[in-house]
Design a protein around this motif. Sequence first.
Motif, PDB file in Angstrom:
ATOM      1  N   ALA A 130       0.561  -1.264   0.112  1.00 52.32           N
ATOM      2  CA  ALA A 130       0.083   0.009  -0.031  1.00 52.32           C
ATOM      3  C   ALA A 130       1.068   1.341  -0.154  1.00 52.32           C
ATOM      4  O   ALA A 130       0.540   2.444  -0.675  1.00 52.32           O
ATOM      5  N   ASN A 131       1.787   1.172   0.427  1.00 50.17           N
ATOM      6  CA  ASN A 131       2.757   2.435   0.962  1.00 50.17           C
ATOM      7  C   ASN A 131       3.759   2.808  -0.577  1.00 50.17           C
ATOM      8  O   ASN A 131       4.390   3.721  -0.727  1.00 50.17           O
ATOM      9  N   LEU A 133       1.936   3.418  -3.210  1.00 52.91           N
ATOM     10  CA  LEU A 133       1.069   3.512  -4.207  1.00 52.91           C
ATOM     11  C   LEU A 133       1.852   4.456  -6.027  1.00 52.91           C
ATOM     12  O   LEU A 133       1.064   4.681  -6.410  1.00 52.91           O
ATOM     13  N   SER A 156      -4.006  -7.131  -1.256  1.00 52.31           N
ATOM     14  CA  SER A 156      -3.178  -6.315  -0.847  1.00 52.31           C
ATOM     15  C   SER A 156      -1.567  -7.309   0.311  1.00 52.31           C
ATOM     16  O   SER A 156      -2.119  -8.123   0.441  1.00 52.31           O
ATOM     17  N   MET A 159       1.180  -3.378   4.040  1.00 51.97           N
ATOM     18  CA  MET A 159       1.518  -1.549   3.737  1.00 51.97           C
ATOM     19  C   MET A 159       2.890  -1.088   3.493  1.00 51.97           C
ATOM     20  O   MET A 159       3.199  -0.510   3.052  1.00 51.97           O
ATOM     21  N   SER A 178      -3.474  -1.092   5.729  1.00 52.85           N
ATOM     22  CA  SER A 178      -3.258  -1.245   3.229  1.00 52.85           C
ATOM     23  C   SER A 178      -4.609  -1.626   3.046  1.00 52.85           C
ATOM     24  O   SER A 178      -4.953  -1.410   2.099  1.00 52.85           O
ATOM     25  N   ARG A 179      -5.953  -2.469   3.420  1.00 50.48           N
ATOM     26  CA  ARG A 179      -6.915  -2.998   3.110  1.00 50.48           C
ATOM     27  C   ARG A 179      -7.779  -1.560   2.717  1.00 50.48           C
ATOM     28  O   ARG A 179      -8.459  -1.308   1.640  1.00 50.48           O
ATOM     29  N   ASP A 181      -6.776   1.675   3.102  1.00 50.54           N
ATOM     30  CA  ASP A 181      -6.213   2.651   2.091  1.00 50.54           C
ATOM     31  C   ASP A 181      -6.319   1.830   0.267  1.00 50.54           C
ATOM     32  O   ASP A 181      -6.117   2.812   0.007  1.00 50.54           O
ATOM     33  N   LEU A 182      -6.015   1.296   0.370  1.00 54.84           N
ATOM     34  CA  LEU A 182      -5.994   0.354  -0.810  1.00 54.84           C
ATOM     35  C   LEU A 182      -7.899   0.898  -1.072  1.00 54.84           C
ATOM     36  O   LEU A 182      -8.036   1.047  -2.455  1.00 54.84           O
TER      37      LEU A 182
END
Length: 268
Positions: A130-131, A133, A156, A159, A178-179, A181-182
């Motif tokens: 996620a980070n 992206l 995911s 993160m 992470s979930r 954010d995505l």
Amino acid sequence: MKMMTLFINGVIAFIFGISGISQDSSILSDNRDRVVTVPILLYHSIIDDSVVDSRYEVSIDNFKKQMEQLSYWGYSTISVKELVDHINKGHTLPPRPVVITFDDGYLDVYSNAFPIMEKYGFTGTVYVVANRLRADGFLQEGELETLLNHGWEIGSHGMTHTELTQNHDLVRQEILQSRLDLEEALGNKVFSFAYPFGSVDWYISHKVYDYGYSAAVGVGKIMQHSFGTVYNLSRREVQGDADLEAFADLLPWSNHFIPAPRRKYLPE
Ligand SMILES: [Zn+2]
């Protein structure tokens, strides 16, 4: 590893069974014994031949040959979600199903793998950190949305790509955040989680369930999946140096060679 997998699967089955946690209780009675053979392939990067130097990098040329062979052998791709919907709900699968997954969210999945797979009508499942992206060299929202629109699944991969068994205190951030954010970035539900480094234990797999995922994938050799393995689905890694014979060995339905036509029988 095998014992750990069996243990985790047993514990998960126990929890589902005892507490009755399920979206649909009719799922359990009918489908708990269903075992399905589906190879789940794991790739990372698909890159130019000239710079392949790692087990995590498959050349474009080899990837083309592998997809061509999958098509020739009669495989149809499905997503992780479709596999799990088959296990849990009995949804129909195509003949010779295969799941093609990519870890780490490299941009070359979009620029190199996606056009080749499109040619054969194949789709994949990509696990994004996620980070990363908005980091150079990695998939961003626009490419991910295109993949989603072409039937791909986006999951995911944490993160920050941290090994979770060594960092239990980070699970909320790595697995749940992470979930969230995505899902916010993509406007789409994230269904499954890929354990960074394939590293998982009892606590981690429970947290993946607690934090709202419907499935998780790891790394291993097994091609048989069932209700008890949905939170640690085994994936077979396609390594950078795999030739077509090694690739065929990862699959349950494949011919190692194409025989030459037989000579016609000529009477004397
Ligand atoms: Zn990874």
